[in-house]
Write a protein that holds these residues in place. Structure first.
Motif, short mmCIF file in Angstrom:
data_model
loop_
_atom_site.label_atom_id
_atom_site.label_comp_id
_atom_site.label_asym_id
_atom_site.label_seq_id
_atom_site.Cartn_x
_atom_site.Cartn_y
_atom_site.Cartn_z
N LYS A 57 -6.31 13.39 5.32
CA LYS A 57 -5.98 11.98 5.02
C LYS A 57 -6.20 11.76 3.52
CE LYS A 57 -9.14 10.44 7.60
NZ LYS A 57 -10.08 9.44 8.10
N ALA A 58 -5.14 11.47 2.81
CA ALA A 58 -5.23 11.31 1.35
C ALA A 58 -5.72 9.90 1.00
CB ALA A 58 -3.87 11.54 0.71
N THR A 59 -6.31 9.79 -0.20
CA THR A 59 -6.73 8.48 -0.70
C THR A 59 -5.49 7.61 -0.90
OG1 THR A 59 -8.61 9.48 -1.83
CG2 THR A 59 -7.91 7.29 -2.59
N ALA A 60 -5.61 6.35 -0.53
CA ALA A 60 -4.47 5.43 -0.64
C ALA A 60 -4.06 5.29 -2.10
CB ALA A 60 -4.83 4.08 -0.06
N LYS A 61 -2.75 5.29 -2.32
CA LYS A 61 -2.23 5.11 -3.66
C LYS A 61 -2.20 3.63 -4.02
CE LYS A 61 0.82 9.15 -3.27
NZ LYS A 61 2.24 9.60 -3.26
N GLU A 62 -2.10 3.38 -5.31
CA GLU A 62 -1.95 2.01 -5.79
C GLU A 62 -0.63 1.44 -5.25
OE1 GLU A 62 -1.16 -0.10 -10.05
OE2 GLU A 62 -2.75 1.41 -9.95
N ILE A 63 -0.65 0.15 -4.91
CA ILE A 63 0.56 -0.46 -4.38
C ILE A 63 1.64 -0.41 -5.46
CG2 ILE A 63 1.56 -2.55 -3.41
CD1 ILE A 63 -1.26 -3.43 -2.67
N PRO A 64 2.84 0.05 -5.15
CA PRO A 64 3.91 0.09 -6.16
C PRO A 64 4.18 -1.30 -6.72
CG PRO A 64 4.54 1.33 -4.21
CD PRO A 64 3.30 0.59 -3.85
N ALA A 65 4.35 -1.37 -8.02
CA ALA A 65 4.59 -2.66 -8.68
C ALA A 65 5.90 -3.27 -8.17
CB ALA A 65 4.66 -2.47 -10.19
N PRO A 66 5.94 -4.60 -8.06
CA PRO A 66 7.19 -5.24 -7.65
C PRO A 66 8.25 -5.06 -8.74
CG PRO A 66 5.60 -6.88 -8.37
CD PRO A 66 4.88 -5.57 -8.33
N ARG A 67 9.50 -5.26 -8.37
CA ARG A 67 10.60 -5.05 -9.32
C ARG A 67 11.77 -5.96 -8.97
NH1 ARG A 67 14.40 -1.75 -6.83
NH2 ARG A 67 13.71 -0.82 -4.85
#
Length: 483
Positions: free
Chosen positions: A159-169
């Motif tokens: 189980k990988a560490t959660a990534k940063e939420i992708p920036a909105p666009r």
């Protein structure tokens, strides 16, 4: 050592640990079971799933997992020199809080042939919130020549560490230019895990769902989308601007000018149109309009007539030979003034303010003086008959007399006085300041042809001929001759 081989695959390839406060991380776990050795008679396979919140746990709850199992006979059936694999479902169900039990479709002992494989699918796995390695413990219940056997296998899963939420666009309006009465919708692409708000002139509004319709803007407006990560509080900003074809402005300051063919009001639709020669004013019907102002400072006015505000007020018209003053009815009117400074007056008669005052008419031979508003001869009252008047040139003739004073000699020879005249004087000037002088009515060195006037400031400060020239001072005089 287990009789079968176990391989784990995931979709997505790397399962991310969930983060509290965000949308839960979900995925699919595929457990591939293969036989690389001899035939295995199996009755049951149990898969123990680690349940909890820690690094070694796969999920918090297995009851939400969708289970599916299929066994594939790779030799299957042979037709037309081709081998078609044969896939059949197997039974898979939850036992207790953390065990998945797999049995053959028949419910009896089945042969797991070499080369065959079984795929166990765990869909909609909500991944536990702590990154780490979760180990699936597999328990095999087998039938062998010596009786029943139980074997085990451990299958690790990362189980990988959660990534940063992708920036909105792609924050965008549905219309870049709004016409009057049109509505506006703003849209963006972004994770629902952010909290969103849109900031605009005069306000801000929380938003969600990827779209928002603001109040219709009255002028060009810039909107700012603010996306905030609820965990890290990191913010992302996106902007978009919408133009308005017919903007409504509260105020406008233009330091370099405005180029426009016309300007029109919003409520009453009066219009100013700019022509080659100036400006034209129109009312809301397109006809000639009215300018209303407290004051007007003009270098000149070209007009056919001028009238007071009411219909029965006096009116001045401008014929080619001068001007006519009339009453509102069109009859000749009166000019009222305290004083009149003119170069000449052409009139048939002159009378005092009242109807019984004396009056003067002007025949070709000279003038007639009448009494009491009648045609009876009147009387001219004077002690002596010789009078004359005049004034000096503004700012000229002044000379220094003594420290802080000036004087001027006034030529009265045009009066042709022969006796000992009495002079009355006053001082004028476009630049003013006469009120602060001493000596304006005193005359000296009196003769029939001249007199002198001496001036100084009331407070004895310096007074020079240059100052008199600067203020444009001149002497007005009236002379009355006495024997």
């Amino acid at each position: 050592m287990s009789a079968l081989t176990y391989t784990v695959l995931t979709d997505p390839t790397s399962l991310e640990a969930s983060v509290d406060g965000r949308t839960p991380s979900t995925g699919t776990v595929y457990l591939m079971v293969t036989n690389t050795g001899e035939e295995v008679a199996w009755l049951r396979i149990e898969v123990r799933v680690p349940v909890g919140d820690r690094a070694g746990h796969l999920t918090r709850e297995i009851s939400t997992i969708n289970l599916k199992g299929e066994y594939t006979d790779t030799l299957g059936t042979q037709t037309d020199f081709r081998i078609e694999p044969d896939t059949q479902p197997v039974n898979i169900q939850q036992q207790g809080t953390n065990v998945l039990e797999v049995t053959p479709q028949s419910g009896r002992i089945a042969a797991f042939e070499p080369g065959d494989y079984m795929l166990l699918t765990l869909e909609n796995v909500t991944v536990a919130p702590t990154a780490g390695v979760a180990v699936l413990i597999v328990r095999e219940i087998l039938k062998t020549d010596t009786g029943w056997e139980t074997k085990y296998a451990a299958v690790p899963l990362v189980k990988a560490t959660a990534k940063e939420i992708p920036a909105p666009r792609d924050f965008r309006p549905d219309k870049a230019m709004l016409d009057t009465g049109e509505n506006l919708t703003l849209s963006w692409d972004g994770s629902p895990d952010f909290t969103y708000e849109i900031v605009f002139p005069g306000g801000r509004s929380p938003v969600s769902g990827g779209t928002w319709s603001p109040p219709t803007p009255q002028r060009a407006t810039t909107y700012i989308l603010v996306a905030t990560d609820p965990i890290t509080r990191k913010q992302h900003f996106l902007t978009t601007t919408v133009q308005v074809r017919h903007p409504v402005l509260e105020s406008l300051t233009a330091t370099a000018g405005i180029d426009t063919p016309w300007v029109q009001g919003t409520a009453h639709k009066g219009r100013v149109t700019f022509t080659d020669t100036g400006a034209e004013i129109f009312d809301n019907t397109g006809g000639q309009g009215t300018v209303t102002a407290d004051k007007a400072l003009l270098n000149g006015v070209n007009t056919e007539w001028v009238q007071g505000r009411s219909a029965d007020d006096g009116k001045i018209t401008f014929p080619k030979d001068g001007l006519d003053v009339r009453q509102g009815s069109g009859a000749w009117g009166n000019v009222h003034a305290d004083k009149a400074d003119v170069n000449g007056v052409n009139t048939k008669w002159v009378q005092g303010r009242h109807s019984d005052d004396g009056w003067i008419s002007f025949p070709k031979e000279g003038l007639n003086v009448y009494r009491a508003g009648t045609h009876e001869w009147g009387t001219v009252f004077a002690k002596h008959g010789r009078m004359a008047s005049g004034k000096t040139r503004p700012g000229q003739g002044w000379r220094a007399y003594a420290p802080d004073s000036i004087c001027i000699d006034v030529d009265t020879s045009a009066g042709e006085f022969t006796g000992d005249p009495v002079y009355l004087t006053s001082i004028g000037g476009a630049g003013g300041m006469q009120y602060d002088l001493v000596g304006t009515s005193a005359v000296y060195d009196i003769t029939a042809n001249k007199f002198s006037v001496y001036l100084k400031w009331r407070d004895d400060r310096e007074l020079t001929p240059a100052m008199a020239q600067q203020f444009g001072w001149y002497i007005n005089w009236i002379g009355y001759d006495t024997p």
